[in-house]
Scaffold this motif. Structure first.
Motif, short mmCIF file in Angstrom:
data_model
loop_
_atom_site.label_atom_id
_atom_site.label_comp_id
_atom_site.label_asym_id
_atom_site.label_seq_id
_atom_site.Cartn_x
_atom_site.Cartn_y
_atom_site.Cartn_z
N THR A 12 36.01 51.76 38.16
CA THR A 12 35.54 51.00 37.19
C THR A 12 36.21 51.17 35.84
O THR A 12 36.30 50.46 34.91
N ALA A 13 36.60 52.63 35.53
CA ALA A 13 36.66 53.01 34.26
C ALA A 13 38.33 52.88 34.31
O ALA A 13 38.85 52.93 32.91
N VAL A 14 39.26 52.59 35.12
CA VAL A 14 40.71 52.48 34.85
C VAL A 14 40.96 50.93 35.15
O VAL A 14 40.50 50.24 35.87
N THR A 15 42.05 50.46 34.30
CA THR A 15 42.11 48.96 34.15
C THR A 15 43.31 48.51 35.30
O THR A 15 43.31 47.51 35.62
N SER A 16 44.11 49.30 35.78
CA SER A 16 44.97 48.99 36.93
C SER A 16 45.08 50.05 37.99
O SER A 16 44.92 51.28 37.68
N LYS A 17 45.72 49.59 39.10
CA LYS A 17 45.79 50.54 40.41
C LYS A 17 47.13 49.85 41.05
O LYS A 17 47.34 48.70 41.09
N VAL A 55 35.63 39.30 44.62
CA VAL A 55 35.57 39.59 43.08
C VAL A 55 36.96 39.53 42.43
O VAL A 55 37.45 39.60 41.34
N TYR A 56 38.09 39.32 43.38
CA TYR A 56 39.29 39.48 43.10
C TYR A 56 40.20 38.75 44.18
O TYR A 56 40.00 39.12 45.32
N ASP A 64 59.64 39.13 48.87
CA ASP A 64 60.10 40.15 49.91
C ASP A 64 59.61 41.60 49.71
O ASP A 64 59.64 42.27 51.02
N SER A 65 59.11 41.85 48.68
CA SER A 65 58.50 43.17 48.53
C SER A 65 57.35 42.90 47.49
O SER A 65 57.25 42.10 46.81
N PHE A 66 56.39 43.98 47.51
CA PHE A 66 55.02 43.59 46.77
C PHE A 66 54.93 45.15 45.95
O PHE A 66 54.60 45.99 46.52
N SER A 67 54.76 44.67 44.59
CA SER A 67 54.43 45.80 43.74
C SER A 67 53.64 45.03 42.74
O SER A 67 54.05 44.14 42.03
N TYR A 68 52.52 45.45 42.83
CA TYR A 68 51.24 44.54 41.98
C TYR A 68 50.30 45.61 41.20
O TYR A 68 49.74 46.68 41.70
N PHE A 69 50.08 45.22 40.00
CA PHE A 69 48.80 45.90 39.17
C PHE A 69 47.47 44.90 39.42
O PHE A 69 47.53 43.77 38.90
N VAL A 70 46.39 45.49 39.78
CA VAL A 70 45.20 44.83 39.60
C VAL A 70 44.76 44.94 38.24
O VAL A 70 44.41 46.01 37.88
N LYS A 71 44.47 43.79 37.55
CA LYS A 71 43.94 43.83 36.27
C LYS A 71 42.66 44.23 36.27
O LYS A 71 42.09 44.15 37.27
N ASP A 72 41.98 44.58 34.98
CA ASP A 72 40.36 44.68 35.08
C ASP A 72 39.66 43.99 35.52
O ASP A 72 39.82 42.59 34.99
N ILE A 73 38.91 44.26 36.36
CA ILE A 73 38.02 43.49 37.05
C ILE A 73 36.40 44.00 36.86
O ILE A 73 36.32 45.16 36.75
N ASN A 74 35.53 43.20 36.72
CA ASN A 74 34.09 43.65 36.51
C ASN A 74 33.50 44.19 37.97
O ASN A 74 33.40 43.05 38.82
N LEU A 75 33.19 44.99 38.15
CA LEU A 75 32.54 45.89 39.45
C LEU A 75 31.14 46.11 39.37
O LEU A 75 30.95 46.47 38.25
#
Length: 282
Positions: A12-17, A55-56, A64-75
């Protein structure tokens, strides 16, 4: 001091993964995060429309490839979340990879107290025990504990897993880690007992902080925590000496002096030299 948990996937404390996936002839990917595992699988299109446990939802991303940042979400805190990554090829075939993670307990949610034993017991490891009642069918339940220096967790007479050296070593004057245990399938309707065998580790002392949440099928929530009184007892372990470098000494005669298993249901006076816990500085 209150302990902290190192999250598994998305804290919850980090905005992206960042997550990377590469599949030949991939048409698109969809990342879902939710509280209910079974509802994440896209068996029917309407599931996501009616399921407010999602929740997301990244929606379908054609690539063809996937590189993605999960934006800040409320957990929610102290909750288990499931992650599904659905990949779809050009023929419409779906491939699903799944995992899960636990969110943390914030500092102001810790209401448990650090507890210890009023007697040193000649340096033996200490056994802490607590019994509580589960009123009805459980939806999910988690135990969070920091046992310093090292702690083994028992529930209803059995060691929870085969892990050792928990929690991890830190600079204890700055940071203390805790472990999360999913005990949903370990609890019984009625009486339950938990036990913590705590040795010196690198900390040089033996004390415990614990907090647990039990969520029932009807949404009711029970909370348990370490505290003075209310049935928390301690006693000497059958591990009479313990050291990171020197190993440990086990005395089977102590187990023989107990009536039954020290961490299973029953009268806490089955403890050998049992006594009530005391509050200690954390």
């Amino acid at each position: 001091m209150f302990p902290v948990k190192i999250p598994t996937v998305i804290p919850t404390a980090v905005t992206s993964k960042r997550t990377s996936v590469n599949i030949n002839n991939n048409f698109g990917v969809n990342l879902l995060i939710g509280l209910e595992d079974i509802l994440l699988y896209p068996i029917a299109p309407q599931i996501k429309d009616i399921n407010n446990n999602i929740v997301y939802d990244s929606n379908l991303i054609e690539s063809d490839s996937f590189s993605y940042f999960v934006k800040d979400i409320n957990l929610n805190s102290h909750s288990k979340y499931f992650v599904n990554l659905i990949c779809e090829d050009v023929r419409g075939n779906k491939f699903i990879k799944d995992t899960y993670f636990f969110t943390t307990i914030s500092k102001n949610e810790w209401i448990g107290s650090w507890i210890g034993c009023p007697t040193n017991f000649a340096g033996a490891a200490l056994d802490f025990r607590y019994s509580f009642n589960v009123k009805k069918k459980v939806k999910q339940a988690f135990i969070y504990c920091a046992g310093l220096g090292y702690c083994d967790f028992y529930i209803n007479g059995h060691k929870y897993d085969d892990s050792f050296f928990n929690p991890g070593f830190t600079g204890y004057n700055k940071t203390i880690l805790y472990n999360t245990y999913d005990v949903t399938n370990n609890l019984l309707v009625g009486e339950n007992s938990i036990g913590f065998e705590v040795g010196y580790g690198w900390y040089g002392n033996r004390q415990l902080l614990m907090q647990g949440y039990i969520e029932y099928e009807d949404g009711e929530l029970d909370e348990i925590h370490s505290q003075f009184g209310n049935g928390w007892v301690c006693g000497p372990s059958s591990v009479t000496s313990n050291s990171v470098f020197g190993g440990e000494t086990y005395d089977a005669t102590i187990d023989n002096k107990r009536i039954g298993n020290w961490s299973e249901n029953g009268d806490y006076r089955c403890f050998y030299k049992w006594m009530y816990v005391i509050l200690v500085d954390g």
